[in-house]
Design a protein around this motif. Structure first.
Motif, PDB file in Angstrom:
ATOM      1  N   GLY A 286       0.806  -1.214   0.000  1.00  9.76           N
ATOM      2  CA  GLY A 286       0.000   0.000   0.000  1.00  9.76           C
ATOM      3  C   GLY A 286       0.840   1.266   0.000  1.00  9.76           C
ATOM      4  N   LYS A 287       1.962   1.231   0.697  1.00  6.32           N
ATOM      5  CA  LYS A 287       2.846   2.395   0.723  1.00  6.32           C
ATOM      6  C   LYS A 287       3.464   2.639  -0.649  1.00  6.32           C
ATOM      7  CE  LYS A 287       3.923   2.490   5.618  1.00  6.32           C
ATOM      8  NZ  LYS A 287       4.969   2.459   6.639  1.00  6.32           N
ATOM      9  N   TRP A 288       3.812   1.571  -1.359  1.00  2.00           N
ATOM     10  CA  TRP A 288       4.319   1.727  -2.725  1.00  2.00           C
ATOM     11  C   TRP A 288       3.215   2.266  -3.627  1.00  2.00           C
ATOM     12  CZ3 TRP A 288       9.124   1.953  -4.261  1.00  2.00           C
ATOM     13  CH2 TRP A 288      10.114   1.301  -3.528  1.00  2.00           C
ATOM     14  N   ALA A 289       2.007   1.721  -3.499  1.00  3.16           N
ATOM     15  CA  ALA A 289       0.890   2.128  -4.355  1.00  3.16           C
ATOM     16  C   ALA A 289       0.485   3.582  -4.131  1.00  3.16           C
ATOM     17  CB  ALA A 289      -0.308   1.215  -4.127  1.00  3.16           C
ATOM     18  N   SER A 290       0.589   4.060  -2.890  1.00  2.00           N
ATOM     19  CA  SER A 290       0.224   5.446  -2.598  1.00  2.00           C
ATOM     20  C   SER A 290       1.413   6.397  -2.757  1.00  2.00           C
ATOM     21  CB  SER A 290      -0.339   5.556  -1.181  1.00  2.00           C
ATOM     22  OG  SER A 290       0.671   5.269  -0.227  1.00  2.00           O
ATOM     23  N   GLU A 291       2.499   5.879  -3.260  1.00  2.00           N
ATOM     24  CA  GLU A 291       3.725   6.639  -3.531  1.00  2.00           C
ATOM     25  C   GLU A 291       4.377   7.230  -2.288  1.00  2.00           C
ATOM     26  OE1 GLU A 291       2.976   9.390  -6.727  1.00  2.00           O
ATOM     27  OE2 GLU A 291       2.659   7.757  -8.159  1.00  2.00           O
ATOM     28  N   GLU A 292       4.201   6.547  -1.137  1.00  7.82           N
ATOM     29  CA  GLU A 292       4.940   6.956   0.056  1.00  7.82           C
ATOM     30  C   GLU A 292       6.417   6.616  -0.108  1.00  7.82           C
ATOM     31  OE1 GLU A 292       3.442   6.155   4.050  1.00  7.82           O
ATOM     32  OE2 GLU A 292       1.467   5.788   3.140  1.00  7.82           O
ATOM     33  N   TYR A 293       6.693   5.521  -0.815  1.00  4.62           N
ATOM     34  CA  TYR A 293       8.065   5.142  -1.146  1.00  4.62           C
ATOM     35  C   TYR A 293       8.317   5.610  -2.570  1.00  4.62           C
ATOM     36  CZ  TYR A 293       7.681   1.585   2.607  1.00  4.62           C
ATOM     37  OH  TYR A 293       7.496   0.918   3.776  1.00  4.62           O
ATOM     38  N   LYS A 294       9.484   6.158  -2.808  1.00  2.00           N
ATOM     39  CA  LYS A 294       9.842   6.593  -4.157  1.00  2.00           C
ATOM     40  C   LYS A 294      11.295   6.238  -4.416  1.00  2.00           C
ATOM     41  CE  LYS A 294       6.571  10.337  -4.196  1.00  2.00           C
ATOM     42  NZ  LYS A 294       6.310  11.740  -4.389  1.00  2.00           N
ATOM     43  N   VAL A 295      11.556   5.844  -5.631  1.00  2.00           N
ATOM     44  CA  VAL A 295      12.915   5.566  -6.059  1.00  2.00           C
ATOM     45  C   VAL A 295      13.422   6.837  -6.723  1.00  2.00           C
ATOM     46  CG1 VAL A 295      14.371   4.148  -7.557  1.00  2.00           C
ATOM     47  CG2 VAL A 295      12.402   3.128  -6.395  1.00  2.00           C
ATOM     48  N   PRO A 296      14.543   7.389  -6.257  1.00  2.00           N
ATOM     49  CA  PRO A 296      15.015   8.636  -6.839  1.00  2.00           C
ATOM     50  C   PRO A 296      15.411   8.459  -8.300  1.00  2.00           C
ATOM     51  CG  PRO A 296      16.610   7.775  -5.267  1.00  2.00           C
ATOM     52  CD  PRO A 296      15.397   6.896  -5.215  1.00  2.00           C
ATOM     53  N   GLY A 297      15.141   9.471  -9.074  1.00  2.00           N
ATOM     54  CA  GLY A 297      15.504   9.436 -10.486  1.00  2.00           C
ATOM     55  C   GLY A 297      14.799  10.552 -11.222  1.00  2.00           C
ATOM     56  N   GLU A 298      15.092  10.655 -12.500  1.00  2.00           N
ATOM     57  CA  GLU A 298      14.479  11.684 -13.320  1.00  2.00           C
ATOM     58  C   GLU A 298      13.049  11.312 -13.667  1.00  2.00           C
ATOM     59  OE1 GLU A 298      16.630  13.088 -16.743  1.00  2.00           O
ATOM     60  OE2 GLU A 298      18.493  12.321 -15.902  1.00  2.00           O
ATOM     61  N   GLU A 299      12.209  12.305 -13.789  1.00  2.00           N
ATOM     62  CA  GLU A 299      10.853  12.089 -14.265  1.00  2.00           C
ATOM     63  C   GLU A 299      10.941  11.741 -15.750  1.00  2.00           C
ATOM     64  OE1 GLU A 299       7.897  12.187 -12.630  1.00  2.00           O
ATOM     65  OE2 GLU A 299       9.001  12.478 -10.768  1.00  2.00           O
ATOM     66  N   ALA A 300      10.042  10.913 -16.221  1.00  2.00           N
ATOM     67  CA  ALA A 300      10.053  10.475 -17.619  1.00  2.00           C
ATOM     68  C   ALA A 300       9.963  11.662 -18.576  1.00  2.00           C
ATOM     69  CB  ALA A 300       8.928   9.490 -17.860  1.00  2.00           C
ATOM     70  N   ALA A 301       9.114  12.622 -18.286  1.00  2.00           N
ATOM     71  CA  ALA A 301       8.952  13.782 -19.171  1.00  2.00           C
ATOM     72  C   ALA A 301      10.242  14.600 -19.241  1.00  2.00           C
ATOM     73  CB  ALA A 301       7.801  14.650 -18.707  1.00  2.00           C
ATOM     74  N   GLU A 302      10.903  14.780 -18.109  1.00  2.00           N
ATOM     75  CA  GLU A 302      12.161  15.523 -18.089  1.00  2.00           C
ATOM     76  C   GLU A 302      13.214  14.813 -18.918  1.00  2.00           C
ATOM     77  OE1 GLU A 302      13.400  16.116 -14.064  1.00  2.00           O
ATOM     78  OE2 GLU A 302      11.570  17.170 -13.507  1.00  2.00           O
TER      79      GLU A 302
END
Length: 61
Positions: A33-49
């Motif tokens: 649930g934490k992954w699904a609600s984006e409480e955890y994030k893997v650092p990196g560039e946004e796809a659009a950027e």
């Protein structure tokens, strides 16, 4: 082998534990649930950027 559940910090065993590295299905679902609600994030560039940078690099060449 004794391990500590990353969610509730309860001690559990690795062997014969269908939810490892968690102690229970509940803790596994909490983590999911934490992954699904984006409480955890893997650092990196946004796809659009990243796409914008690639387009600009192609134009410069």
């Amino acid at each position: 082998m004794q391990i500590t559940c990353p969610v509730c910090k309860k001690k559990t065993t690795w062997e014969e534990n269908p939810w490892r590295p968690f102690c229970s299905e509940r803790c596994k679902l909490i983590d999911l649930g934490k992954w699904a609600s984006e409480e955890y994030k893997v650092p990196g560039e946004e796809a659009a950027e990243k796409e914008e940078k690639e387009k600009n690099s192609a134009k410069d060449q």
